[in-house]
Design an enzyme around this catalytic site. Structure first.
Site, PDB file in Angstrom:
ATOM      1  N   LYS A 169       0.840  -1.194   0.000  1.00 15.38           N
ATOM      2  CA  LYS A 169       0.000   0.000   0.000  1.00 15.38           C
ATOM      3  C   LYS A 169       0.879   1.249   0.000  1.00 15.38           C
ATOM      4  O   LYS A 169       1.743   1.428   0.858  1.00 15.38           O
ATOM      5  CB  LYS A 169      -0.905   0.004   1.234  1.00 15.38           C
ATOM      6  N   LYS A 178      -7.152   8.015  -0.926  1.00 13.91           N
ATOM      7  CA  LYS A 178      -8.480   8.368  -0.385  1.00 13.91           C
ATOM      8  C   LYS A 178      -9.037   9.633  -1.032  1.00 13.91           C
ATOM      9  O   LYS A 178      -9.307  10.644  -0.355  1.00 13.91           O
ATOM     10  CB  LYS A 178      -8.403   8.550   1.126  1.00 13.91           C
TER      11      LYS A 178
END
Ligand code: C5P
Length: 225
Positions: free
Chosen positions: A32, A61
């Site tokens: 990630k 995000k």
């Protein structure tokens, strides 16, 4: 598909990220890249992970007006990332824009479309009616045709019950038995995450800050079996 481990490369330089990837791959196959690392070294780390043969989960995000999020997702899709995040709180129109942009952009770039997952409520948060709020946000993501959601293990079980089997659930806030929760409020062990129906477990500090990072990753992989 068996649940998989994602290691959060929450470090602030390419050198540190490279060291971690070199140490953990091929035991860990998905890494990630979040805002800390992406802001520090951008595409370099995405290219490195891809060239290594591993996969990138781009966790930026995105949360903005639909047009802006669509354009951001289109750019991310061109990078050939495996999965990316948008904020479910941006609403159904924004989530739809993300899906449409990813499809179009990946097709143009001749790469696979990234899996798009919506962050529901951050695992560091706690408030009244949180459980229902997570389910409502998951419903928005599902309605918009996204691939799944990021949620804590506490909500994963109910999300699994309500939505189709192929709706992906990603759970951060994973802590092996006996480790520190730090700022995470809704934490669970790898075993509990798997039992809740989680498809991908995101682990940062328990591995990144371990003295022996590979041993820490192997221990979590063992707890996932
Ligand atoms: O260090 P730790 O294991 O708590 O890291 C969890 C990772 O998952 C962090 O990179 C954090 O940004 C991310 N994350 C989260 N909660 C969400 C979505 C992502 O903790 N809802």
């Amino acid at each position: 598909m068996k649940p998989q481990l994602i290691v959060a490369l929450d470090v602030d330089s390419f050198a540190q990220a490279k060291k971690l990837v070199d140490k953990l791959y091929p035991y860990v196959k998905i890494f990630k890249v979040g805002s800390q690392l992406f802001t520090a070294c951008g595409l370099k780390v995405v290219d490195y992970v891809n060239k290594k043969g591993a996969k990138v989960f781009l966790d930026l995000k995105f949360h903005d007006i639909p047009n802006t999020v669509g354009n951001a997702v289109a750019s991310a899709a061109r990078l050939g990332v495996f999965m990316l995040t948008v904020h479910a709180q941006g609403g159904v129109e924004m989530l739809k824009a993300a899906r449409v942009a990813a499809q179009r952009s990946a097709k143009q770039a001749r790469v696979s479309r990234p899996i798009i997952v919506a962050v529901t409520v951050l695992t560091s948060q706690m408030f009244e009616n949180l459980h229902q709020r997570v389910l409502d946000l998951a419903d928005d993501a599902y309605t918009a045709g996204l691939d799944g959601v990021v949620a804590s293990v506490e909500e994963a079980g109910d999300i699994r019950k309500v939505f189709k089997k192929d709706f992906v659930i990603i759970t951060p806030g994973i802590r092996p038995q006996g480790s520190q929760a730090a700022d995470q409020k809704r934490v669970a062990t790898p075993g509990a995450a798997i039992r809740s129906g989680s498809d991908f477990l995101v682990v940062g500090r328990p591995i990144v800050e371990a003295e022996d990072q590979l041993a820490a990753a192997k221990q979590i992989l063992k707890e996932m079996k």
